[in-house]
Scaffold this active site. Structure first.
Site, PDB file in Angstrom:
ATOM      1  CG  LEU A   1     -57.470  -4.986 -63.245  1.00 50.04           C
ATOM      2  CD1 LEU A   1     -57.990  -4.362 -61.924  1.00 50.04           C
ATOM      3  CD2 LEU A   1     -58.300  -3.890 -64.193  1.00 50.04           C
ATOM      4  CG  HIS A   2     -52.942  -1.966 -68.089  1.00 49.40           C
ATOM      5  ND1 HIS A   2     -52.646  -0.151 -67.939  1.00 49.40           N
ATOM      6  CD2 HIS A   2     -53.205  -2.436 -69.052  1.00 49.40           C
ATOM      7  CE1 HIS A   2     -54.141  -0.414 -68.907  1.00 49.40           C
ATOM      8  NE2 HIS A   2     -54.474  -1.578 -69.085  1.00 49.40           N
TER       9      HIS A   2
ATOM     10  CE  LYS B   1     -59.904  13.204 -73.784  1.00 50.29           C
ATOM     11  NZ  LYS B   1     -59.163  14.480 -73.978  1.00 50.29           N
TER      12      LYS B   1
ATOM     13  CG  MET C   1     -63.480  -6.518 -71.329  1.00 50.19           C
ATOM     14  SD  MET C   1     -63.516  -6.267 -72.707  1.00 50.19           S
ATOM     15  CE  MET C   1     -61.945  -6.787 -73.062  1.00 50.19           C
ATOM     16  N   GLY C   2     -60.520  -6.647 -67.219  1.00 53.21           N
ATOM     17  CA  GLY C   2     -59.017  -7.515 -66.484  1.00 53.21           C
ATOM     18  C   GLY C   2     -58.120  -6.840 -67.047  1.00 53.21           C
TER      19      GLY C   2
ATOM     20  CG  HIS D   1     -57.599  -0.901 -66.679  1.00 51.33           C
ATOM     21  ND1 HIS D   1     -56.717  -1.813 -66.671  1.00 51.33           N
ATOM     22  CD2 HIS D   1     -57.962  -1.359 -67.265  1.00 51.33           C
ATOM     23  CE1 HIS D   1     -56.691  -2.451 -67.878  1.00 51.33           C
ATOM     24  NE2 HIS D   1     -57.983  -1.731 -68.275  1.00 51.33           N
TER      25      HIS D   1
HETATM   26  O1  PAF Z   1     -62.541  -1.564 -72.845  1.00 51.58           O
HETATM   27  C1  PAF Z   1     -63.122  -1.964 -72.244  1.00 51.58           C
HETATM   28  O2  PAF Z   1     -61.996  -2.440 -70.796  1.00 51.58           O
HETATM   29  C2  PAF Z   1     -64.134  -2.536 -72.176  1.00 51.58           C
HETATM   30  O3  PAF Z   1     -64.473  -2.797 -73.939  1.00 51.58           O
HETATM   31  C3  PAF Z   1     -65.498  -2.100 -71.660  1.00 51.58           C
HETATM   32  C4  PAF Z   1     -65.381  -0.294 -71.850  1.00 51.58           C
HETATM   33  C5  PAF Z   1     -65.282  -2.636 -70.434  1.00 51.58           C
HETATM   34  C6  PAF Z   1     -66.407  -3.544 -72.198  1.00 51.58           C
HETATM   35  O4  PAF Z   1     -66.557  -4.962 -71.716  1.00 51.58           O
END
Ligand code: PAF
Length: 274
Positions: A30-31, A145, A27-28, A34
């Site tokens: 980013l860190h 996780k 969902m952006g 991600h």
């Molecule tokens: O973990 C997330 O960021 C969200 O739940 C996902 C898996 C991208 C779904 O929108």
């Protein structure tokens, strides 16, 4: 890196690529958490696709959908530097139609813990993950996780619907002092950032007890709650088996310790898999 915003453009971009597809849905904002997923996808696949989509159907009424951090330009740069091939950033209209067919989270493990506190959240999450897996045609999809229940439900959805994708669980990434990385950490001020450490410290206190031989769940929960006194509100402290069902005695190799607590504005979660 190609940036695509429509389903047609995604399909065209995919046609220009060849080989196994590693997919990282996000969902952006980013860190490093991600980035660790993206690095693993990069190491294990010929093609890497990342999606950035703040999915409205997984936010409940009154949650932080509008305030959720959005940093498109910075995120695109991070993906580019990390070697992502295709960055998919669709609009809501691309992803949803009105009066949609929905996917429901399972009655037990979908409505305990996070599912009990955020009823409906997992339905929306599964709905978008199903769409994204189908659209990207991922060979492998990477999930952290930290969202333990999310990960387990996605694995179950893949089993239930026989989806041709391998779900790859990835370790929780923490700051040096132990705080689990989360896009919502950006909401914390300096004092809250310090108090937020009580989540990971409660888990550390629990694993210390377990390492010294304690197996009784009530004793471990009591110790965790003492450490969590610094939180503004504790939503749950749970010690469960791999199916997220409560247990009375910790079993190494089959137990997850989970905590959810409010620290200032954000609600934070953390866990340890034993
Ligand atoms: O973990 C997330 O960021 C969200 O739940 C996902 C898996 C991208 C779904 O929108």
């Amino acid at each position: 890196m190609e940036i695509v915003r429509t389903i047609e453009a995604l399909q065209e971009a995919k046609q220009r690529q060849q080989g196994s597809i590693g997919f990282v849905p996000t969902m952006g904002a980013l860190h490093e958490g991600h980035l660790s997923l993206i690095r693993q996808a990069r190491a294990e696949n010929e093609v890497v696709i990342v999606s950035i989509f703040v999915n409205p159907t997984q936010f409940l009424e009154g949650e932080d959908l509008d305030a959720y951090p959005r940093r498109e330009a910075a995120d695109a740069k991070i993906c580019d530097v990390a070697g992502v091939d295709v960055l998919f950033m669709p609009t809501i209209d691309q992803m949803y139609e009105s009066d949609e067919l929905c996917i429901g989270a399972p009655a037990k493990r979908g409505y305990t813990l996070e599912g009990a506190k955020r009823p409906g959240h997992f339905d929306g999450m599964l709905q978008i993950v199903m769409k994204l897996l189908n659209l990207t045609g991922a060979t492998r999809a990477y999930f952290g996780k930290k969202d333990a229940q999310q990960l387990a439900l996605i694995q179950q959805m893949v089993r239930t619907y026989f989806l041709p994708v391998e779900i790859v669980p990835c370790p929780i990434v923490r700051d040096a002092d132990g705080l689990a990385l989360s896009s919502r950490n950006t909401y914390l001020d300096a004092d809250e950032r310090q108090r937020a450490l009580c989540l990971s410290r409660s888990l550390k206190a629990a694993t210390d007890l377990i390492a010294s031989g304690t197996r009784d769940v009530t004793t471990i929960r009591t110790r965790m709650l003492e450490v969590l006194a610094l939180a503004d509100r504790v939503e749950y402290v749970a010690i469960v088996d791999r199916a997220f069902l409560p247990i009375e005695t910790v079993e190494i190799g089959g137990t997850i310790l989970l905590v959810a607590a409010w620290i200032g504005r954000p609600r934070l979660i953390d866990n340890v898999w034993l």
